[in-house]
Scaffold this motif. Structure first.
Motif, PDB file in Angstrom:
ATOM      1  N   LYS A 315       0.814  -1.218   0.000  1.00  0.00           N
ATOM      2  CA  LYS A 315       0.000   0.000   0.000  1.00  0.00           C
ATOM      3  C   LYS A 315       0.846   1.266   0.000  1.00  0.00           C
ATOM      4  CE  LYS A 315      -4.069   2.054   2.171  1.00  0.00           C
ATOM      5  NZ  LYS A 315      -5.106   1.900   3.225  1.00  0.00           N
ATOM      6  N   PRO A 316       1.798   1.444   0.938  1.00  0.00           N
ATOM      7  CA  PRO A 316       2.626   2.662   0.887  1.00  0.00           C
ATOM      8  C   PRO A 316       3.505   2.716  -0.352  1.00  0.00           C
ATOM      9  CG  PRO A 316       3.426   1.156   2.589  1.00  0.00           C
ATOM     10  CD  PRO A 316       2.100   0.642   2.138  1.00  0.00           C
ATOM     11  N   ALA A 317       3.930   1.543  -0.853  1.00  0.00           N
ATOM     12  CA  ALA A 317       4.752   1.521  -2.064  1.00  0.00           C
ATOM     13  C   ALA A 317       3.967   2.040  -3.261  1.00  0.00           C
ATOM     14  CB  ALA A 317       5.247   0.108  -2.334  1.00  0.00           C
ATOM     15  N   THR A 318       2.706   1.626  -3.354  1.00  0.00           N
ATOM     16  CA  THR A 318       1.846   2.074  -4.444  1.00  0.00           C
ATOM     17  C   THR A 318       1.632   3.582  -4.373  1.00  0.00           C
ATOM     18  OG1 THR A 318       0.716  -0.063  -4.512  1.00  0.00           O
ATOM     19  CG2 THR A 318      -0.407   1.807  -5.534  1.00  0.00           C
ATOM     20  N   LYS A 319       1.434   4.106  -3.146  1.00  0.00           N
ATOM     21  CA  LYS A 319       1.243   5.545  -2.984  1.00  0.00           C
ATOM     22  C   LYS A 319       2.482   6.315  -3.438  1.00  0.00           C
ATOM     23  CE  LYS A 319      -2.155   5.458   0.772  1.00  0.00           C
ATOM     24  NZ  LYS A 319      -2.423   5.841   2.182  1.00  0.00           N
ATOM     25  N   ALA A 320       3.667   5.820  -3.054  1.00  0.00           N
ATOM     26  CA  ALA A 320       4.909   6.493  -3.456  1.00  0.00           C
ATOM     27  C   ALA A 320       5.076   6.455  -4.971  1.00  0.00           C
ATOM     28  CB  ALA A 320       6.095   5.827  -2.774  1.00  0.00           C
TER      29      ALA A 320
END
Length: 336
Positions: A315-320
């Motif tokens: 999830k945070p990787a996708t946001k970045a």
């Protein structure tokens, strides 16, 4: 040439922005009918009068509530006389770059957004107004031609649509009106984003954030008059974030995608407006420096995404990764 100070506005300067916004909205409210040509053709005179009266009452209610929240939270006032004189005196002290950043904030201002952080609150959603009239009155207060603000607004909206087209599978935005598109991007992120920065929540935080307008990126350095409240405007957050990776990247990282796109729209509008004051060699240098800053930001988010994907933090990787895509699209627009 530009530096981060050209995009930073203290409380006194924000007060000037607020006074211009307030007066422009107040003048728009008394500029005549808000009825569209289609509504005029399809409605009776009685129903048109009823609509106009109700529309005006909602406009006045919004302006009253917005101004009260803004003045209370930011410690600003609109009661000072001689607004045009204050504008002239302030502009005489500013660089052309800072004036361009200020013009961008005025030219991208969209009033009558929700003053509540409740997603289903539609109190002001039915308000109709003439954006052309709003820009005309704002331009008069700034001492400039309305075409100048119209060009800023057009560049801003065009950039937002272009970035959405490049980064999103949802093309709904492309069929919306200019005002609706801007409102869609501006309103949702502010309650949480600015409330988090200031330790506030609810309608007060939303009102304060949107007071600075069009959805600019807020960088709170303390709070209130004593705290030296400072806002980064005109898309400057993207430039400072690219140059000062350690100091400012976390601020960009905390932006929602919508806020980042709005900031990108303002940055491109700033470049388009400011370039009129530059020689060709200065323009080329500024464009190269802007692309370099955006490239640094893009790389930092891609690096972050790589590490998070490898550690299965999807999830945070996708946001970045999404932020990197937005910044990449912005860089392509600047290069054209």
């Amino acid at each position: 040439m530009t530096n981060s100070e050209h995009f930073r506005f203290d409380t006194e300067e924000l007060e000037l922005l607020y006074r211009i916004q307030y007066e422009a909205v107040a003048k728009e409210q008394t500029s005549g009918s808000s009825t569209s040509k289609l509504r005029s053709l399809l409605s009776t005179k009685q129903s048109l009068n009823s609509f106009e009266n109700q529309n005006l009452l909602l406009k006045q209610q919004w302006l009253s509530e917005w101004s009260q929240a803004t003045e209370s939270l930011l410690g600003v006032s609109r009661s000072k006389p001689n607004l045009k004189n204050d504008v002239h005196a302030t502009f005489s002290r500013w660089s052309n770059a800072k004036k361009s950043a200020f013009f961008v904030e005025v030219g991208t201002f969209v009033p009558y957004f929700s003053l509540s952080d409740e997603k289903k609150n539609t109190t002001f959603s039915s308000i109709k107004f003439h954006s052309e009239s709003l820009l005309f009155h704002a331009a008069d207060l700034l001492g400039t031609d309305v075409n100048e603000l119209q060009k800023i607004n057009k560049s801003y909206t065009k950039t937002i649509k272009a970035i959405h087209k490049e980064t999103s599978n949802n093309n709904t935005l492309l069929i919306l009106s200019v005002a609706a598109a801007a409102s869609l991007l501006v309103a949702p992120y502010l309650a949480a984003g600015i409330g988090g920065l200031m330790g506030l929540s609810g309608a007060a935080a939303t009102s304060a954030g949107l007071a600075m307008l069009g959805g600019g990126s807020l960088a709170a350095q303390g709070f209130g008059m004593a705290g030296g409240y400072v806002v980064t405007m005109g898309g400057g957050m993207l430039l400072s974030g690219g140059v000062n990776k350690i100091a400012d990247n976390h601020k960009v990282a905390n932006m929602s995608d919508n806020e980042l796109i709005v900031s990108a729209g303002k940055l491109v509008s700033f470049l388009e407006h400011y370039k009129k004051t530059l020689f060709q060699s200065e323009k080329e240098e500024l464009w190269l420096n802007t692309c370099a800053s955006l490239r640094h930001l893009q790389a930092s988010f891609e690096e972050q995404a790589d590490a998070q994907f490898i550690m299965n933090e999807t999830k945070p990787a996708t946001k970045a990764h999404e932020k990197a895509k937005i910044i990449e699209a912005t860089r392509y627009i600047v290069r054209k």
